[in-house]
Design an enzyme around this catalytic site. Structure first.
Site: not given
Ligand code: F6P
Length: 328
Positions: A15, A76, A107, A130, A132, A134, A176
């Site tokens: 993303g 992706r 990741d 990203t 996120d 995360d 996500r």
């Protein structure tokens, strides 16, 4: 060890996020600074497999530090998950004379880089790109700060109409399966409730909290819902449930969606991207590999891929408590 790396490739994968272009710019310019050739790879690992490459120099990246998205496009790649796909990619890199690459992504992108390195002993470094936030090993992933500001700005606008009509709004945000965007932007926007996957508020407690807000005189409310929230209902089902159980409110839903991935990167993200690009390239030139660069206490550090791809950055418990107190 004498540096044997003469040509470095850079790609964006997964993303996209604001700041990726600033990171591409930094990688290309750091290569130029060290008189190293640089190749841009279009569309992530998909483009690597196809040999979709672009020679880049310091001038190739002018005027992009402030641009959202990625000039190298992103994708992706299912094929890169296969040994055959990775062999095709390796053949393309060798044919182009590439000695190492920097991958800007999440990741999943780092897992691919780690496998590729183990199969071909090919030097790779990662930049966490990203929204996120995360990824273990950095306080900030590239794009997270910009996404927070985008979400806060959007919620401020929604609050205008919510207060004009005495309405309750459920605002769904990305992330996500983690709640960093929801929690930080929710606190920043003064949300009355924040639903995140890391904490199961439960439907009864949600109703109780909304009734308490209403009883305390709040005529409108904003509930920020992380898309990965596990309260058991999606944001539209939540709306129906609250409407059925709380006649006091008219309820509406706003799903912010992919706007959170766009926009001109914040100054923080531009500076972070510039620092990460330098650290990634100079790490390769110093013989480092299989590492993700990251920010820890405002210091640029590295984390082995096999650690950064494990688990998710935990939610900040102190901030969670602040959020509870702010909704008194
Ligand atoms: O990982 C970034 C992210 O924006 C997530 O927050 C979101 O769930 C996902 O990507 C959306 O994926 P896609 O770009 O395939 O719609």
């Amino acid at each position: 060890m004498a540096n044997t790396i003469k040509k470095i490739a850079v790609l964006t994968s997964g993303g996209d996020s604001p700041g990726m272009n600033a990171a591409i710019r930094s990688v290309v310019r750091t290569c130029a600074y060290h008189s190293i050739e640089c190749i841009g790879i279009y569309r992530g690992y998909e483009g690597m497999i196809e040999g979709d490459f672009l020679e880049m120099d310091a001038r190739s990246v002018k005027g992009i530090i402030n641009k959202g998205g990625t000039i190298l496009k992103s994708a992706r790649s299912k094929e890169f998950r296969t040994k055959e796909g990775r062999e095709k990619a390796h053949t393309q890199l060798v044919k182009a004379g590439v000695d190492a690459f920097v991958v800007i992504g999440g990741d999943g992108s780092f897992t691919g880089a780690m496998v590729f390195n183990s199969e071909f002993n090919f030097p790779v470094m990662g930049i966490p790109g990203t929204i996120d936030n995360d990824i273990v090993g950095t306080s900030h992933t590239l794009g997270y700060d910009t996404a927070l500001n985008t979400v806060v700005e959007a919620i401020d606008k929604i609050r205008d109409t919510a207060s004009s009509h005495n309405r309750l709004f459920f605002v769904e945000v990305m992330g996500r399966d983690v709640g960093h965007i929801a929690l930080n932007a929710g606190v920043g926007a003064g949300a009355e409730e924040i639903l995140i996957p890391e904490e199961d508020l439960g439907l009864d407690r949600l109703l109780e909290s909304l009734r308490r807000s209403k009883a305390s005189g709040k005529s409108s409310s904003i509930v920020v819902v992380a898309e990965g929230d596990k309260i058991g209902k999606n944001v539209f089902e939540l709306k129906d449930y609250v409407e059925e159980n709380m006649s006091e409110y008219e309820v509406r839903v706003s799903v912010l969606g992919h706007m959170q991935r766009g926009g001109s990167p914040s100054c923080f993200d531009r500076v972070l991207a510039s620092r990460m690009g330098v650290r990634a390239v100079e790490g390769l030139l110093n013989g480092e590999s299989n590492l993700m660069v990251g920010l820890k206490n405002d210091v640029m550090t590295t984390t082995p891929f096999n650690q950064s791809v494990k688990g998710k950055m935990p939610i900040n418990k102190e901030l969670l408590r602040v959020s509870d107190i702010m909704t008194v």
